[in-house]
Design an enzyme around this catalytic site. Structure first.
Site, mmCIF file in Angstrom:
data_model
loop_
_atom_site.group_PDB
_atom_site.id
_atom_site.type_symbol
_atom_site.label_atom_id
_atom_site.label_comp_id
_atom_site.label_asym_id
_atom_site.label_seq_id
_atom_site.Cartn_x
_atom_site.Cartn_y
_atom_site.Cartn_z
ATOM 1 C CG ASN A 9 43.872 35.220 43.861
ATOM 2 O OD1 ASN A 9 43.555 33.855 44.274
ATOM 3 N ND2 ASN A 9 44.469 35.918 43.599
ATOM 4 C CD1 TRP A 10 38.217 31.726 41.854
ATOM 5 C CD2 TRP A 10 37.395 29.526 42.272
ATOM 6 N NE1 TRP A 10 37.719 31.440 41.010
ATOM 7 C CE2 TRP A 10 37.155 29.548 40.943
ATOM 8 C CE3 TRP A 10 37.700 28.217 43.013
ATOM 9 C CZ2 TRP A 10 36.610 28.922 40.165
ATOM 10 C CZ3 TRP A 10 37.123 27.051 42.202
ATOM 11 C CH2 TRP A 10 36.604 28.022 40.659
ATOM 12 C CE LYS A 11 42.055 38.457 45.995
ATOM 13 N NZ LYS A 11 41.847 40.142 46.064
ATOM 14 C CG HIS A 95 48.183 38.107 45.681
ATOM 15 N ND1 HIS A 95 47.797 38.819 46.316
ATOM 16 C CD2 HIS A 95 47.529 38.195 44.359
ATOM 17 C CE1 HIS A 95 46.538 39.615 46.176
ATOM 18 N NE2 HIS A 95 46.243 39.272 44.882
ATOM 19 C CD GLU A 97 44.851 39.681 48.912
ATOM 20 O OE1 GLU A 97 44.465 38.461 48.316
ATOM 21 O OE2 GLU A 97 43.524 40.845 48.421
ATOM 22 C CD GLU A 167 46.993 40.929 41.530
ATOM 23 O OE1 GLU A 167 45.538 40.848 41.280
ATOM 24 O OE2 GLU A 167 46.606 41.095 42.665
ATOM 25 N N GLY A 173 40.462 44.371 45.687
ATOM 26 C CA GLY A 173 39.177 44.398 46.566
ATOM 27 C C GLY A 173 38.415 45.399 47.220
ATOM 28 C CB SER A 213 38.093 46.651 41.489
ATOM 29 O OG SER A 213 38.356 46.746 43.183
ATOM 30 N N GLY A 234 39.592 38.961 41.513
ATOM 31 C CA GLY A 234 39.595 38.153 42.438
ATOM 32 C C GLY A 234 37.433 38.319 42.352
ATOM 33 N N GLY A 235 37.714 39.222 43.097
ATOM 34 C CA GLY A 235 36.092 39.327 43.440
ATOM 35 C C GLY A 235 34.749 38.718 42.581
HETATM 36 P P1 13P Z 1 39.707 42.190 42.726
HETATM 37 O O1 13P Z 1 39.262 42.112 41.619
HETATM 38 O O2 13P Z 1 38.990 41.856 44.328
HETATM 39 O O3 13P Z 1 39.867 44.069 43.349
HETATM 40 O O4 13P Z 1 41.005 41.283 43.880
HETATM 41 C C1 13P Z 1 42.516 41.064 42.496
HETATM 42 C C2 13P Z 1 43.742 40.544 43.034
HETATM 43 O O5 13P Z 1 43.533 41.160 43.714
HETATM 44 C C3 13P Z 1 43.770 39.444 42.413
HETATM 45 O O6 13P Z 1 44.578 38.249 42.307
#
Ligand code: 13P
Length: 251
Positions: A9-11, A95, A97, A167, A173, A213, A234-235
């Site tokens: 997920n490149w956000k 998600h 967020e 998640e 994050g 993470s 994500g990251g």
């Molecule tokens: P991180 O891997 O950066 O913690 O993000 C997880 C995430 O929200 C994937 O959708």
């Protein structure tokens, strides 16, 4: 029976040039992968650029969100049908967020999920508790509501195309991954919920990804858990080298 799925997920990251570079590196370096399904979810504006780069590779395309209508007067929104047209096979829905920043409810998320399935696409439904909910023993209740309300009005047949991502919000994050045991416990609970809401077959065949993470140094332990079928990342999905290592996890 459940093919592992590693999704990036490149956000809100990557310009067109950056997205093209990352996609091309993944397409080149993951060309031989057959045993793991690979998905990347760039921002809307980079979807067709990334689609072109990954066309002849095993990497598949996802969107990060959608609106639950096909067309119409919905300024600023994008529908599952148009995302399919752009080359998507998956859409991330609900998600944390979006739940937290945009106020998305389980009901709204359920409407999106149904439209995604109607468009012939596969939703990745995100669920997970906050730290406060975990610390006040509300985790199981929260997961139950998110699963039941998020998947309301769906049949066992629909579920063949649904992926769930657990998640925990406190692990996103933050660098704080759930321990292998904490993740396995939540996944096993979610699988039990699917058995109650649908059938034992649905519970056995639905993929449940872990997100929060996930990094090259913890992916192997997580993927070794019985009920963890993949990762939503994500990251660590923003760097080709790291994401390639995640796809090539070792059991
Ligand atoms: P991180 O891997 O950066 O913690 O993000 C997880 C995430 O929200 C994937 O959708």
């Amino acid at each position: 029976m459940r093919k592992p799925l590693i999704a990036g997920n490149w956000k809100l990251h990557k310009t067109l040039n950056e997205a093209r570079d990352l996609a091309s590196s993944l397409a080149e370096n993951l060309a031989d992968v057959e045993a793991v399904e690979i998905v990347v979810a760039p921002v809307f504006t980079a979807l067709t650029t990334v689609a072109a780069e990954i066309k002849s590779s095993p990497v598949k395309l996802a969107a990060q969100n959608c609106y639950p209508e096909e067309t119409g007067a919905f300024t600023g929104e994008v529908s599952p049908l148009l995302l399919k047209d752009a080359g998507c096979e998956y859409i991330i829905i609900g998600h944390s967020e979006r739940r937290q920043l945009m106020g998305e409810t389980d009901h709204f998320i359920n409407q999106k999920l149904i439209k995604v399935l109607e468009a012939g696409l596969k939703p990745i439904l995100c669920i997970g508790e906050t730290l406060q909910e975990r610390e006040t023993d509300q985790m199981l209740e929260v997961l139950t509501t998110q699963v039941k309300d998020g998947l309301a009005n769906l049949s066992a047949t629909h579920m063949a195309n649904v992926v769930i991502a657990y998640e925990p919000v406190w692990a996103i994050g933050t660098g704080k991954t759930a321990s292998n045991e904490q993740a396995q416990e939540a996944h096993s609970f979610i699988r039990g919920l699917l058995q109650g809401v649908f059938t034992p077959e649905v519970a056995l065949s639905t993929r449940i990804l872990y997100g929060g993470s996930v990094k090259p140094n913890n992916v192997d332990g997580l993927m070794a858990q019985d009920d963890i079928d993949g990762a939503l990342v994500g990251g660590a999905s923003l760097k080709a080298e790291d994401f390639i290592r995640l796809v090539r996890f070792e059991k």
